[in-house]
Design a protein around this motif. Structure first.
Motif, PDB file in Angstrom:
ATOM      1  N   GLU A  20      43.334  22.828 -20.374  1.00  0.00           N
ATOM      2  CA  GLU A  20      43.243  23.628 -19.147  1.00  0.00           C
ATOM      3  C   GLU A  20      42.208  23.033 -18.201  1.00  0.00           C
ATOM      4  N   SER A  21      41.109  22.525 -18.754  1.00  0.00           N
ATOM      5  CA  SER A  21      40.075  21.909 -17.925  1.00  0.00           C
ATOM      6  C   SER A  21      40.602  20.652 -17.234  1.00  0.00           C
ATOM      7  N   LEU A  22      41.322  19.811 -17.968  1.00  0.00           N
ATOM      8  CA  LEU A  22      41.868  18.595 -17.377  1.00  0.00           C
ATOM      9  C   LEU A  22      42.901  18.926 -16.302  1.00  0.00           C
ATOM     10  N   ASN A  23      43.664  19.980 -16.527  1.00  0.00           N
ATOM     11  CA  ASN A  23      44.588  20.433 -15.487  1.00  0.00           C
ATOM     12  C   ASN A  23      43.820  20.856 -14.237  1.00  0.00           C
ATOM     13  N   LEU A  24      42.739  21.590 -14.440  1.00  0.00           N
ATOM     14  CA  LEU A  24      41.968  22.116 -13.315  1.00  0.00           C
ATOM     15  C   LEU A  24      41.310  21.005 -12.497  1.00  0.00           C
ATOM     16  N   ILE A  25      40.803  19.962 -13.166  1.00  0.00           N
ATOM     17  CA  ILE A  25      40.154  18.876 -12.422  1.00  0.00           C
ATOM     18  C   ILE A  25      41.171  17.909 -11.825  1.00  0.00           C
ATOM     19  N   LYS A  26      42.448  18.206 -12.009  1.00  0.00           N
ATOM     20  CA  LYS A  26      43.552  17.448 -11.414  1.00  0.00           C
ATOM     21  C   LYS A  26      43.652  16.037 -11.968  1.00  0.00           C
ATOM     22  N   TRP A  66      34.882  15.133  -8.456  1.00  0.00           N
ATOM     23  CA  TRP A  66      36.150  14.461  -8.154  1.00  0.00           C
ATOM     24  C   TRP A  66      36.735  14.948  -6.837  1.00  0.00           C
ATOM     25  N   ASP A  67      36.558  16.224  -6.518  1.00  0.00           N
ATOM     26  CA  ASP A  67      37.006  16.716  -5.209  1.00  0.00           C
ATOM     27  C   ASP A  67      36.258  15.996  -4.090  1.00  0.00           C
ATOM     28  N   ALA A  68      34.952  15.766  -4.281  1.00  0.00           N
ATOM     29  CA  ALA A  68      34.172  15.031  -3.283  1.00  0.00           C
ATOM     30  C   ALA A  68      34.647  13.586  -3.180  1.00  0.00           C
ATOM     31  N   ASP A  69      34.912  12.956  -4.314  1.00  0.00           N
ATOM     32  CA  ASP A  69      35.398  11.578  -4.305  1.00  0.00           C
ATOM     33  C   ASP A  69      36.731  11.456  -3.573  1.00  0.00           C
ATOM     34  N   ARG A  70      37.614  12.417  -3.783  1.00  0.00           N
ATOM     35  CA  ARG A  70      38.947  12.347  -3.174  1.00  0.00           C
ATOM     36  C   ARG A  70      38.885  12.377  -1.650  1.00  0.00           C
ATOM     37  N   LYS A  71      37.836  12.937  -1.096  1.00  0.00           N
ATOM     38  CA  LYS A  71      37.709  12.990   0.360  1.00  0.00           C
ATOM     39  C   LYS A  71      37.529  11.610   0.969  1.00  0.00           C
ATOM     40  N   ALA A  72      37.106  10.652   0.168  1.00  0.00           N
ATOM     41  CA  ALA A  72      36.892   9.293   0.668  1.00  0.00           C
ATOM     42  C   ALA A  72      38.172   8.485   0.731  1.00  0.00           C
ATOM     43  N   ALA A  82      34.143  17.947 -24.262  1.00  0.00           N
ATOM     44  CA  ALA A  82      32.816  18.275 -23.722  1.00  0.00           C
ATOM     45  C   ALA A  82      32.980  18.915 -22.339  1.00  0.00           C
ATOM     46  N   ILE A  83      33.396  20.165 -22.319  1.00  0.00           N
ATOM     47  CA  ILE A  83      33.739  20.825 -21.063  1.00  0.00           C
ATOM     48  C   ILE A  83      32.613  21.693 -20.509  1.00  0.00           C
ATOM     49  N   GLU A  84      31.494  21.817 -21.253  1.00  0.00           N
ATOM     50  CA  GLU A  84      30.360  22.576 -20.748  1.00  0.00           C
ATOM     51  C   GLU A  84      29.426  21.673 -19.950  1.00  0.00           C
ATOM     52  N   VAL A  85      28.889  22.211 -18.863  1.00  0.00           N
ATOM     53  CA  VAL A  85      27.911  21.475 -18.075  1.00  0.00           C
ATOM     54  C   VAL A  85      26.592  21.446 -18.840  1.00  0.00           C
ATOM     55  N   GLY A  86      26.054  20.276 -19.036  1.00  0.00           N
ATOM     56  CA  GLY A  86      24.786  20.101 -19.751  1.00  0.00           C
ATOM     57  C   GLY A  86      24.464  18.633 -19.702  1.00  0.00           C
ATOM     58  N   ASN A  87      24.423  17.985 -20.847  1.00  0.00           N
ATOM     59  CA  ASN A  87      24.318  16.533 -20.874  1.00  0.00           C
ATOM     60  C   ASN A  87      25.563  15.903 -20.255  1.00  0.00           C
ATOM     61  N   SER A  88      26.687  16.629 -20.352  1.00  0.00           N
ATOM     62  CA  SER A  88      27.963  16.188 -19.794  1.00  0.00           C
ATOM     63  C   SER A  88      28.170  16.766 -18.401  1.00  0.00           C
ATOM     64  N   PHE A  89      29.057  16.141 -17.635  1.00  0.00           N
ATOM     65  CA  PHE A  89      29.459  16.722 -16.367  1.00  0.00           C
ATOM     66  C   PHE A  89      30.055  18.109 -16.593  1.00  0.00           C
ATOM     67  N   GLY A  90      30.871  18.234 -17.636  1.00  0.00           N
ATOM     68  CA  GLY A  90      31.558  19.492 -17.865  1.00  0.00           C
ATOM     69  C   GLY A  90      32.650  19.718 -16.838  1.00  0.00           C
ATOM     70  N   THR A  91      33.479  20.703 -17.101  1.00  0.00           N
ATOM     71  CA  THR A  91      34.613  20.984 -16.213  1.00  0.00           C
ATOM     72  C   THR A  91      34.165  21.277 -14.790  1.00  0.00           C
ATOM     73  N   ALA A  92      33.162  22.127 -14.642  1.00  0.00           N
ATOM     74  CA  ALA A  92      32.767  22.602 -13.313  1.00  0.00           C
ATOM     75  C   ALA A  92      32.215  21.486 -12.439  1.00  0.00           C
ATOM     76  N   LEU A  93      31.368  20.620 -12.989  1.00  0.00           N
ATOM     77  CA  LEU A  93      30.806  19.540 -12.184  1.00  0.00           C
ATOM     78  C   LEU A  93      31.788  18.388 -11.994  1.00  0.00           C
ATOM     79  N   LEU A  94      32.613  18.132 -13.010  1.00  0.00           N
ATOM     80  CA  LEU A  94      33.602  17.069 -12.856  1.00  0.00           C
ATOM     81  C   LEU A  94      34.600  17.444 -11.762  1.00  0.00           C
ATOM     82  N   ALA A  95      34.988  18.710 -11.717  1.00  0.00           N
ATOM     83  CA  ALA A  95      35.921  19.164 -10.678  1.00  0.00           C
ATOM     84  C   ALA A  95      35.312  18.992  -9.291  1.00  0.00           C
ATOM     85  N   SER A  96      34.065  19.404  -9.120  1.00  0.00           N
ATOM     86  CA  SER A  96      33.448  19.314  -7.797  1.00  0.00           C
ATOM     87  C   SER A  96      33.181  17.867  -7.393  1.00  0.00           C
TER      88      SER A  96
END
Length: 671
Positions: free
Chosen positions: A203-209, A167-173, A151-165
């Motif tokens: 590829e999406s899982l790689n991108l979201i680290k 998790w990047d915000a979470d990592r700052k903490a 489920a990599i599309e943003v919609g009902n799911s976080f999707g790749t784009a929102l999950l990446a952003s």
């Protein structure tokens, strides 16, 4: 239908700093005389010489009994656990060097889960917290999801784009942040994953680290060569401690290989991660998907061990290798809270695991979290957490190390559909999509739109799926009725049986997002459905088959369908041509109460034969339907997807709207 697609064989914080996400704990199931704990009240806090002193008033007692209280301050904080038996509801919460601003919150916990959080009347800035911070306190933050299923599309799911952003915000903490998956990243997925051999998801899982993933049964929906391709394409580490040394050796690609455990050093902390898959995988994938040849050319099958022997061995080895915190990823699930007990294979195994600080589940597509109280097996409470499927949420856990010892942990379910407010004020989710993630998904989406946004019909309302427990895995379901009736009528057999777990989305599908905005997808109906929706609901490429079944074997088959992990197992039977009732309180193997024809005539446990339509996957033993459906007498026809699509197109050509079936009582739960 002449469109050719790849054939896939197989089954089936509260972060109070406004830059972070809102997190809401989703209530778990409650029995009539049992409940989650009530939230503490009157939470206050003040500075102590070496931390924040937090006080609270316990709420009224519940059953099951409250085992303790978790005091935390959101992402990057250092939670502490206070046993319920301790006198005085007061604790000194440690503070980490560099801890973000936050507000202390207190939650009660029992076997069913956590109470809602109650926030302190005082909040603290990062500068204020720095005055009482100690370098002997360490935070470890674990971000975890499960059963993404492409489920990599943003919609009902976080999707790749929102999950990446997010998790990047979470990592700052927290510098010591590790991202984990409990398996089923791929398989049973929408076309944006399946039509590209799942590589778009990898590829999406790689991108979201993503750092580490366990295997789930759906990682084996294709053959071993595909698993090896996935391992080779992954920048994260795959782990599984219950495949045995010989089976583990075949899970490799070049220099990359699966391991029983791995250790990641991050933020000055060594974090061990152990994995384990469900041994039921051999029943849940198409026969042969676990086969390989050894060095002598002999055919062998990957062995997935039950129990926790391999897990405990890997945990001990990770500790010996220096891991200060150990997380275990099990692809097994919680099923329900009842009779004062949290039930499920995940819970059973977690109780037997020794030496882990956090154990994450999956597989059953449910939300769950709690703490296992301290025992002789584990000196400190063990955090348990599980998420729903398809990327609608993830867990964000904080683990506190004080002078090298774990003193507490907390968990938040971060929801894609999070409410905009919580007790302490307005907190926003991160809604900015990561540009690289959005571009990756668009690259694949653009290749599908032309052939998958084709309208194939209209339905009167949304065909439901999911819930707690999932409707298609626990009882009669409209899509189950529709497909089973369709198959029985087309192939003119007495009975039709399909597996509820084969239904992978609502219809229209939540995880398929057409580019054509003119299509009607919401409202009171009629709703437009596309080829992409059909492929999302039935992604496996299963073929329709007919055979015969005796009365005895029909009862045996239905017992299999309501046994095992009910009400969370994909084997649950969706039927046509018969009615049956079952009592899930009875022992497995003796739950079927009655089986009749549609006119009420009893079907006895005897040798009388009935003609049957089902799927090739089921005839050959998938989902545990072993030695019941006479494979030697089977005749395999075309794809289930074709039958489904052709029926919808026929209605559309006739000017009809395909109606949502009314449940007629063909499956009845009693007792």
């Amino acid at each position: 239908m002449n469109i050719k697609f790849s054939k896939i064989l197989g089954l089936g914080s509260i972060a109070l700093a406004t830059s972070l996400l809102v997190s809401l704990l989703v209530p778990t199931a409650q029995a009539a005389t049992y409940s989650l704990p009530n939230a503490p009240t009157s939470v206050t806090s003040k500075f102590g010489s070496t931390g924040i002193v937090v006080r609270w008033t316990p709420a009224d007692d519940v059953t099951p009994a409250v085992t303790g209280y978790v005091v935390s301050a959101g992402a990057g904080s250092c939670p502490v656990f206070v046993p319920a038996k301790k006198r005085g509801n007061i604790v000194l919460m440690p503070v980490v060097v560099g801890q973000p601003a936050g507000t202390p919150v207190v939650q009660a916990v029992n076997a069913y889960g956590f109470s809602k959080p109650t926030a302190s009347t005082t909040s603290y800035t990062a500068a204020q917290l720095a005055k009482v911070a100690s370098s002997s306190n360490k935070n470890v933050q674990l971000l975890q999801l499960s059963d993404l299923h492409g489920a990599i599309e943003v919609g009902n799911s976080f999707g790749t784009a929102l999950l990446a952003s997010n998790w990047d915000a979470d990592r700052k903490a927290s510098a010591a942040t590790v991202a984990l998956s409990s398996g089923d990243n791929i398989g049973a997925a929408p076309p944006i994953s399946t039509e590209f051999e799942e590589m778009s998801t990898i590829e999406s899982l790689n991108l979201i680290k993503l750092d580490v993933s366990a295997f789930g049964n759906h990682e084996h929906d294709r053959n071993l060569e595909h698993v090896q391709k996935v391992i080779g394409a992954s920048t994260f580490q795959w782990v599984t401690a219950n495949y045995g040394d010989e089976s583990l050796k075949v899970l490799k690609s070049g220099t990359k290989e699966a391991k029983a455990y791995t250790i990641i050093e991050r933020g000055g902390v060594k974090i061990g991660v152990v994995g384990a898959n469900t041994p039921e995988t051999i029943e849940q994938v198409f026969p042969g998907n676990l086969d390989y040849k050894d060095s002598a050319g002999a055919k062998k099958t990957i062995q997935i061990e039950p129990g926790v022997a391999g897990i405990n061995k890997a945990v001990a080895e990770a500790r010996a290798a220096g891991a200060e915190v150990v997380a275990v990823l099990i692809h097994q699930g919680w099923t329900e809270n009842s009779d004062g007990v949290a039930k499920g294979l995940y819970n059973n195994l977690a109780a037997e695991i020794k030496g882990a600080d956090a154990i994450y589940g999956g597989h059953s597509h449910q939300t769950f979290s709690t703490l296992i109280p301290s025992t002789a097996r584990n000196a400190t409470p063990v955090l348990l957490g599980q998420t729903r499927n398809a990327g609608v949420e993830y867990t964000r856990s904080q683990i506190c190390l004080k002078a090298g010892k774990v003193v507490g942990s907390s968990l938040q379910h971060v929801l894609k559909a999070a409410a905009p407010t919580i007790n302490t004020g307005v907190v926003s989710t991160v809604t900015t999509q990561d540009t690289a993630g959005a571009a990756l998904v668009k690259k694949y989406k653009d290749q599908l739109t032309g052939k998958l946004d084709v309208k194939i019909g209209q339905v009167s309302a949304v065909f439901p799926r999911g819930g707690t427990p999932a409707v298609e895995r626990s009882g009669e379901n409209p899509m189950g009725n529709y497909i089973a009736d369709l198959l029985r009528a087309k192939y003119k057999t007495d009975i039709a049986i399909t597996n509820g777990g084969g239904i992978r989305d609502t219809f229209p599908a939540k995880t398929y997002i057409p580019a054509n905005t003119a299509l009607v997808r919401t409202g009171s109906g009629p709703l437009d459905v596309t080829l992409g929706d059909a492929l999302t609901v039935y992604p496996f490429g299963n073929q329709v088959a007919t055979t015969v079944v005796t009365g005895t074997n029909l009862w045996k088959a239905l017992e299999n369908g309501v046994g095992g992990n009910y009400p969370a197992d994909g084997r649950f039977p969706q039927v046509s041509g018969i009615k049956f009732s079952f009592d899930s309180s009875k022992p497995v193997g003796s739950r079927i109460v009655e089986v009749t024809k549609l006119d009420g005539t009893a079907i006895a446990k005897d040798s009388k034969e009935y003609t049957l339509t089902t799927l090739d996957f089921i005839i050959y033993g998938g989902d545990g339907y072993l030695e019941v459906f006479s494979p030697a007498k089977a005749k395999v026809y075309g794809a289930l997807l074709d039958v489904f699509v052709d029926a919808l197109k026929a209605d559309m050509a006739a000017g009809k709207v395909t109606q949502l079936p009314v449940l007629d009582g063909r499956v009845k739960k009693v007792g």
